[in-house]
Design a protein around this motif. Structure first.
Motif, PDB file in Angstrom:
ATOM      1  N   PHE A  62      -2.919  -8.122  -2.733  1.00 54.12           N
ATOM      2  CA  PHE A  62      -2.303  -6.797  -2.776  1.00 54.12           C
ATOM      3  C   PHE A  62      -1.000  -6.831  -3.572  1.00 54.12           C
ATOM      4  CE2 PHE A  62      -4.924  -7.160   0.957  1.00 54.12           C
ATOM      5  CZ  PHE A  62      -5.640  -5.976   0.960  1.00 54.12           C
ATOM      6  N   SER A 118      -0.465  -4.533  -6.850  1.00 55.07           N
ATOM      7  CA  SER A 118       0.703  -3.657  -6.947  1.00 55.07           C
ATOM      8  C   SER A 118       1.556  -4.007  -8.160  1.00 55.07           C
ATOM      9  CB  SER A 118       1.541  -3.772  -5.671  1.00 55.07           C
ATOM     10  OG  SER A 118       0.811  -3.334  -4.540  1.00 55.07           O
ATOM     11  N   LEU A 151       0.816  -1.216   0.000  1.00 55.34           N
ATOM     12  CA  LEU A 151       0.000   0.000   0.000  1.00 55.34           C
ATOM     13  C   LEU A 151       0.847   1.263   0.000  1.00 55.34           C
ATOM     14  CD1 LEU A 151      -2.353  -1.972   0.603  1.00 55.34           C
ATOM     15  CD2 LEU A 151      -3.187  -0.308   2.251  1.00 55.34           C
ATOM     16  N   GLY A 167      -4.792   0.534  -3.133  1.00 54.75           N
ATOM     17  CA  GLY A 167      -4.570  -0.473  -2.101  1.00 54.75           C
ATOM     18  C   GLY A 167      -5.554  -0.352  -0.953  1.00 54.75           C
ATOM     19  N   THR A 168      -5.864   0.889  -0.547  1.00 50.94           N
ATOM     20  CA  THR A 168      -6.840   1.092   0.525  1.00 50.94           C
ATOM     21  C   THR A 168      -8.222   0.612   0.098  1.00 50.94           C
ATOM     22  OG1 THR A 168      -5.581   3.017   1.284  1.00 50.94           O
ATOM     23  CG2 THR A 168      -7.840   2.796   2.077  1.00 50.94           C
ATOM     24  N   GLN A 210      -1.246   4.268  -5.799  1.00 50.86           N
ATOM     25  CA  GLN A 210      -0.995   3.005  -5.101  1.00 50.86           C
ATOM     26  C   GLN A 210      -1.681   2.982  -3.738  1.00 50.86           C
ATOM     27  OE1 GLN A 210       3.140   2.339  -4.290  1.00 50.86           O
ATOM     28  NE2 GLN A 210       2.823   0.290  -3.459  1.00 50.86           N
ATOM     29  N   ILE A 211      -1.597   4.078  -2.993  1.00 50.11           N
ATOM     30  CA  ILE A 211      -2.243   4.151  -1.678  1.00 50.11           C
ATOM     31  C   ILE A 211      -3.760   4.084  -1.821  1.00 50.11           C
ATOM     32  CG2 ILE A 211      -2.586   5.590   0.354  1.00 50.11           C
ATOM     33  CD1 ILE A 211       0.230   6.655  -0.023  1.00 50.11           C
ATOM     34  N   PHE A 241      -8.218  -3.084   0.272  1.00 49.03           N
ATOM     35  CA  PHE A 241      -8.208  -3.534   1.669  1.00 49.03           C
ATOM     36  C   PHE A 241      -9.608  -3.475   2.276  1.00 49.03           C
ATOM     37  CE2 PHE A 241      -7.737  -2.600   6.229  1.00 49.03           C
ATOM     38  CZ  PHE A 241      -7.049  -3.735   6.622  1.00 49.03           C
TER      39      PHE A 241
END
Length: 256
Positions: free
Chosen positions: A191, A195, A107, A226-227, A222-223, A230
């Motif tokens: 993840f 990525s 992340l 990824g969040t 990416q953050i 998640f």
């Protein structure tokens, strides 16, 4: 000459002390109860009450004490067995910290470190969140009942007063660590794939448009991506870990 009442009290006290040596050691390491943020006094009181409840169930598995040296040896061996059982249960809980560390790195939050109360050390923010959630799920799903039943059944595999099988314990802990790391890696696998595709896309974009600052563009994306993944997969991740934890603990208590 001791009276019958004195002998009865002495026998019951010895049973309680020997049982507490194993059960109390397990309580120190048991997920949830043995965490560092739980008061030492609370853990001690819980272990004392827990021992008082289970001592009658394990009386038949305890040896007859004939000397002080034998008593010290039995207490020492019981503490070793309790430490072994508690360590294995804690190792499988560590899969959440491992998976959280890998997820945090994917992340872009690998440097976001906080105090993880489950591990009593610094860890990734995702790992700390998953560890606390896992501890809550163990008690919410009554999975701790299986740990209690396993501790009682452990007297069949590890009779009180006998020499602990150190080589077997070392092999079991090694297998538990390997399996725990595999569980954490499988939790982070989605993840890693996301990525990887993001890095490939950014690499292609960088080749097509060299003037674009790929790093500045990729990190927020990416953050955010990824969040989103998640939040979308959190329940599935915890259900997977809970199933694997249940299977691993059942297999462990079946093997010992």
């Amino acid at each position: 000459m001791q009276s019958l009442l004195q002998q009865l009290v002495l026998d019951q006290l010895l049973i309680y002390i020997i049982t507490f040596a194993r059960m109390g050691t397990v309580m120190v390491l048991m997920p949830g109860i043995g965490d560092s943020f739980v008061s030492t006094r609370v853990r001690l009181l819980f272990a004392l009450a827990f021992t008082a409840a289970l001592a009658p169930a394990v009386t038949d598995y305890l040896p007859q004490i004939t000397s002080n040296a034998q008593l010290m040896w039995v207490i020492l061996s019981e503490m070793v067995v309790g430490f072994f059982i508690g360590t294995v249960t804690r190792i499988f809980l560590a899969a959440l910290d491992t998976g959280g560390m890998l997820i945090g790195m994917q992340l872009g939050l690998g440097n976001a470190m906080v105090f993880n109360p489950q591990m009593a050390s610094q860890g990734s923010i995702i790992g700390a969140f998953l560890s606390v959630a896992g501890s809550v799920l163990i008690f919410a799903t009554d999975l701790h009942h299986m740990l209690i039943f396993g501790m009682v059944d452990s007297y069949k595999s590890f009779p009180a007063g006998e020499v602990p099988m150190v080589d077997g314990m070392a092999q079991t802990i090694t297998q538990a660590v390997s399996q725990s790391f595999a569980i954490g890696f499988y939790m982070a696998a989605p993840f890693i794939v996301v990525s990887l595709f993001l890095y490939i896309a950014m690499g292609v974009l960088g080749r097509l448009m060299p003037q674009i600052q790929v790093f500045i563009l990729a990190l927020p994306l990416q953050i955010a991506l990824g969040t989103l993944v998640f939040f979308a997969s959190f329940s599935t991740l915890m259900l997977y870990w809970l199933t694997q934890y249940d299977d691993a603990i059942q297999l462990f208590f079946t093997k010992i």
